[in-house]
Scaffold this active site. Sequence first.
Site, PDB file in Angstrom:
ATOM      1  N   LYS A  82       2.368  -3.252   7.199  1.00 41.30           N
ATOM      2  CA  LYS A  82       2.698  -3.376   5.835  1.00 41.30           C
ATOM      3  C   LYS A  82       4.039  -3.016   5.509  1.00 41.30           C
ATOM      4  CE  LYS A  82       0.234  -4.590   2.989  1.00 41.30           C
ATOM      5  NZ  LYS A  82      -0.069  -6.047   2.314  1.00 41.30           N
TER       6      LYS A  82
ATOM      7  N   THR B 171       0.811  -1.076  -0.119  1.00 38.80           N
ATOM      8  CA  THR B 171       0.061   0.008   0.115  1.00 38.80           C
ATOM      9  C   THR B 171       0.930   1.292   0.106  1.00 38.80           C
ATOM     10  OG1 THR B 171      -1.330   1.288   1.393  1.00 38.80           O
ATOM     11  CG2 THR B 171      -0.011  -0.359   2.712  1.00 38.80           C
ATOM     12  N   ASP B 172       0.200   2.370  -0.585  1.00 38.42           N
ATOM     13  CA  ASP B 172       1.016   3.664  -0.572  1.00 38.42           C
ATOM     14  C   ASP B 172       1.027   4.143   1.165  1.00 38.42           C
ATOM     15  OD1 ASP B 172      -1.539   4.179   0.027  1.00 38.42           O
ATOM     16  OD2 ASP B 172      -1.749   5.831  -1.543  1.00 38.42           O
ATOM     17  N   GLU B 173       0.313   3.404   1.833  1.00 38.01           N
ATOM     18  CA  GLU B 173       0.051   4.107   3.300  1.00 38.01           C
ATOM     19  C   GLU B 173       1.587   3.983   4.052  1.00 38.01           C
ATOM     20  OE1 GLU B 173      -3.437   3.241   5.235  1.00 38.01           O
ATOM     21  OE2 GLU B 173      -4.567   3.042   3.503  1.00 38.01           O
TER      22      GLU B 173
ATOM     23  N   TYR C  10      -1.752  -0.443  10.876  1.00 37.82           N
ATOM     24  CA  TYR C  10      -1.737  -1.103   9.618  1.00 37.82           C
ATOM     25  C   TYR C  10      -0.486  -0.844   8.718  1.00 37.82           C
ATOM     26  CZ  TYR C  10      -3.120  -1.603   4.688  1.00 37.82           C
ATOM     27  OH  TYR C  10      -3.281  -2.147   3.239  1.00 37.82           O
TER      28      TYR C  10
HETATM   29  P1  NAD Z   1      -9.575  -7.530   2.334  1.00 41.06           P
HETATM   30  O1  NAD Z   1      -9.715  -7.197   3.614  1.00 41.06           O
HETATM   31  O2  NAD Z   1     -10.696  -7.194   1.590  1.00 41.06           O
HETATM   32  O3  NAD Z   1      -9.094  -9.041   1.863  1.00 41.06           O
HETATM   33  C1  NAD Z   1      -7.982  -9.901   2.506  1.00 41.06           C
HETATM   34  C2  NAD Z   1      -8.356 -11.146   2.270  1.00 41.06           C
HETATM   35  O4  NAD Z   1      -7.152 -11.807   3.197  1.00 41.06           O
HETATM   36  C3  NAD Z   1      -9.681 -11.863   2.919  1.00 41.06           C
HETATM   37  O5  NAD Z   1     -10.248 -12.850   1.839  1.00 41.06           O
HETATM   38  C4  NAD Z   1      -9.099 -12.567   4.253  1.00 41.06           C
HETATM   39  O6  NAD Z   1      -9.948 -13.462   4.275  1.00 41.06           O
HETATM   40  C5  NAD Z   1      -7.608 -12.867   3.490  1.00 41.06           C
HETATM   41  N1  NAD Z   1      -6.694 -13.300   5.023  1.00 41.06           N
HETATM   42  C6  NAD Z   1      -6.521 -12.405   6.061  1.00 41.06           C
HETATM   43  N2  NAD Z   1      -5.714 -12.911   6.816  1.00 41.06           N
HETATM   44  C7  NAD Z   1      -5.197 -14.207   6.338  1.00 41.06           C
HETATM   45  C8  NAD Z   1      -4.521 -15.194   6.701  1.00 41.06           C
HETATM   46  N3  NAD Z   1      -3.897 -15.087   8.101  1.00 41.06           N
HETATM   47  N4  NAD Z   1      -4.358 -16.271   6.083  1.00 41.06           N
HETATM   48  C9  NAD Z   1      -4.954 -16.271   4.742  1.00 41.06           C
HETATM   49  N5  NAD Z   1      -5.805 -15.410   4.333  1.00 41.06           N
HETATM   50  C10 NAD Z   1      -5.851 -14.326   5.179  1.00 41.06           C
HETATM   51  O7  NAD Z   1      -8.152  -6.589   1.602  1.00 41.06           O
HETATM   52  P2  NAD Z   1      -7.966  -6.003   0.353  1.00 41.06           P
HETATM   53  O8  NAD Z   1      -8.521  -4.535   0.454  1.00 41.06           O
HETATM   54  O9  NAD Z   1      -8.438  -6.829  -0.816  1.00 41.06           O
HETATM   55  O10 NAD Z   1      -6.343  -5.791   0.092  1.00 41.06           O
HETATM   56  C11 NAD Z   1      -5.756  -6.901  -0.252  1.00 41.06           C
HETATM   57  C12 NAD Z   1      -4.118  -6.540  -0.009  1.00 41.06           C
HETATM   58  O11 NAD Z   1      -3.964  -5.346  -0.904  1.00 41.06           O
HETATM   59  C13 NAD Z   1      -3.816  -6.266   1.141  1.00 41.06           C
HETATM   60  O12 NAD Z   1      -2.307  -6.829   1.499  1.00 41.06           O
HETATM   61  C14 NAD Z   1      -3.576  -4.666   1.162  1.00 41.06           C
HETATM   62  O13 NAD Z   1      -2.632  -4.418   2.473  1.00 41.06           O
HETATM   63  C15 NAD Z   1      -3.440  -4.261   0.021  1.00 41.06           C
HETATM   64  N6  NAD Z   1      -3.865  -3.100  -0.375  1.00 41.06           N
HETATM   65  C16 NAD Z   1      -5.268  -2.782  -0.315  1.00 41.06           C
HETATM   66  C17 NAD Z   1      -5.495  -1.368  -0.659  1.00 41.06           C
HETATM   67  C18 NAD Z   1      -7.268  -1.322  -0.594  1.00 41.06           C
HETATM   68  O14 NAD Z   1      -7.681   0.145  -1.130  1.00 41.06           O
HETATM   69  N7  NAD Z   1      -8.060  -1.944  -0.180  1.00 41.06           N
HETATM   70  C19 NAD Z   1      -4.755  -0.424  -1.288  1.00 41.06           C
HETATM   71  C20 NAD Z   1      -3.313  -1.031  -1.502  1.00 41.06           C
HETATM   72  C21 NAD Z   1      -3.037  -2.266  -1.080  1.00 41.06           C
HETATM   73  P1  TYD Z   2     -10.826   3.894   4.392  1.00 37.72           P
HETATM   74  O1  TYD Z   2     -11.673   3.544   3.382  1.00 37.72           O
HETATM   75  O2  TYD Z   2     -10.997   3.193   5.751  1.00 37.72           O
HETATM   76  O3  TYD Z   2      -9.151   3.640   3.890  1.00 37.72           O
HETATM   77  P2  TYD Z   2      -7.698   4.397   4.577  1.00 37.72           P
HETATM   78  O4  TYD Z   2      -7.930   4.746   5.887  1.00 37.72           O
HETATM   79  O5  TYD Z   2      -7.125   2.870   4.110  1.00 37.72           O
HETATM   80  O6  TYD Z   2      -7.289   5.446   3.569  1.00 37.72           O
HETATM   81  O7  TYD Z   2     -10.971   5.661   4.811  1.00 37.72           O
HETATM   82  C1  TYD Z   2     -10.562   6.259   3.598  1.00 37.72           C
HETATM   83  C2  TYD Z   2     -10.776   7.712   4.412  1.00 37.72           C
HETATM   84  O8  TYD Z   2     -12.061   8.130   4.660  1.00 37.72           O
HETATM   85  C3  TYD Z   2      -9.698   8.285   5.388  1.00 37.72           C
HETATM   86  O9  TYD Z   2      -9.394   9.568   5.298  1.00 37.72           O
HETATM   87  C4  TYD Z   2     -10.854   7.972   6.519  1.00 37.72           C
HETATM   88  C5  TYD Z   2     -12.206   8.476   6.068  1.00 37.72           C
HETATM   89  N1  TYD Z   2     -13.273   7.690   6.663  1.00 37.72           N
HETATM   90  C6  TYD Z   2     -14.456   8.610   7.093  1.00 37.72           C
HETATM   91  O10 TYD Z   2     -14.325   9.650   7.008  1.00 37.72           O
HETATM   92  N2  TYD Z   2     -15.483   8.061   7.490  1.00 37.72           N
HETATM   93  C7  TYD Z   2     -15.509   6.582   7.620  1.00 37.72           C
HETATM   94  O11 TYD Z   2     -16.698   6.254   8.263  1.00 37.72           O
HETATM   95  C8  TYD Z   2     -14.631   5.807   7.222  1.00 37.72           C
HETATM   96  C9  TYD Z   2     -14.671   4.101   7.074  1.00 37.72           C
HETATM   97  C10 TYD Z   2     -13.428   6.322   6.671  1.00 37.72           C
END
Ligand code: NAD
Ligand code: TYD
Length: 354
Positions: A163, A134-136, A159
């Site tokens: 990561k 992630t970019d975070e 988080y």
């Molecule tokens: P998500 O939470 O929707 O899905 C995570 C999946 O991992 C789930 O299916 C869960 O059951 C599985 N999982 C969790 N712990 C596990 C374990 N111990 N063993 C096996 N499986 C396990 O997450 P997402 O939003 O799809 O993100 C996927 C990846 O992309 C993550 O690594 C996250 O850090 C990265 N990412 C997400 C975003 C975003 O905006 N959602 C952005 C950049 C990077």
């Molecule tokens: P989120 O979707 O949790 O992603 P991330 O924290 O990983 O960027 O949140 C996106 C942005 O929205 C973040 O600045 C937090 C804000 N946010 C709210 O204002 N209200 C909410 O209920 C949630 C879930 C997030």
Amino acid sequence: MSYTKNILLTGGAGFIGSHVVRRFLTRYPDYRIVNLDNLTYAGNLENLRDVEGLPNYVFQRGDILDAALLDDVFQSFQIDGVIHLAAESHVDRSIESPLDFIETNIVGTVTLLNAAKKAWKDALEGKRFYHISTDEVYGSLGETGFFTEETPYDPRSPYSASKASSDHLVRAYFHTYHLPVVVSNCSNNYGPYQFPEKLIPLMIHNIRQEKPLPVYGDGKYTRDWLWVEDHAAAIDLIFHQGKTGETYNIGGNNEWKNIDLVERLCDILDDLLHRPKGASRQLITFVKDRPGHDRRYAIDASKLKQELGWEPSVYAEEGLRLTAQWYLDNQEWLDHVTSGAYQQYYERQYDHGG
Ligand code: NAD
Ligand code: TYD
């Protein structure tokens, strides 16, 4: 049938993972995709209903912390590529219970790295360990500037710290053991199948139900939103053409302040639900801020564009409309997620007393 590649994809029942599984299964019928997921609250096999019957798909319920299971999977399926998405992914949950994030994101990643290192010890040729991040990890930006691949890491939530740690460990396995790794760091994703704890699906769900829309702090926090299928396309490119040992930033070039995004969603849903203009905006409620809330994220994805020719294909207005429409059209999916019924799907689908 013998497959040209056997890919272990972790976290494939989650939001982004399910899009990557679908893309790989349908674009590469000569690859076998083994989806390893332990189905936490965020893992939902209903996300994969349309592709689970394909012959090149295997679902393995299991934990990335289970070293013996990983050894068995590498052996049984002759795994030669890993796409690692499994993680605890929600910042607010990481503030509540950091240890879950340390276990899965850090210890789980090292367990997976060890399994790959062990299975591939005699031949690294043609192997690839792709870590999705992630970019975070880069921390928080002010009003200007972008994260590049050279930006120093400065994670500020449990988080992002977990990561960041996993990214460092993946790179350490490259330098120390020559494991052929590649890493990408992506901005916030949105689109179908996202669990409604994250901003966009949570707001769509609440607008539909005419519930308050909780905006944290002053609402001026900024995120760079990427259409999830564009992320899946970037993952496909990097998996196949990214340089070993390299990192690629992936971003939407699509920055929104949270309040502007929520207002836009309100207007789109007023339109789609035939409500009077401005009705849903009345639901916006400013609430207590998230502790340590990162002000702004923005990605410079020019390396990926220049080296591999990737660009986002779906932009702001279109993506938000598509997402809102998808959630309205998939009320059953959302009902199952919000009621918890989706967790019984595994038993119905895979556990027929077998
Ligand atoms: P998500 O939470 O929707 O899905 C995570 C999946 O991992 C789930 O299916 C869960 O059951 C599985 N999982 C969790 N712990 C596990 C374990 N111990 N063993 C096996 N499986 C396990 O997450 P997402 O939003 O799809 O993100 C996927 C990846 O992309 C993550 O690594 C996250 O850090 C990265 N990412 C997400 C975003 C975003 O905006 N959602 C952005 C950049 C990077
Ligand atoms: P989120 O979707 O949790 O992603 P991330 O924290 O990983 O960027 O949140 C996106 C942005 O929205 C973040 O600045 C937090 C804000 N946010 C709210 O204002 N209200 C909410 O209920 C949630 C879930 C997030």
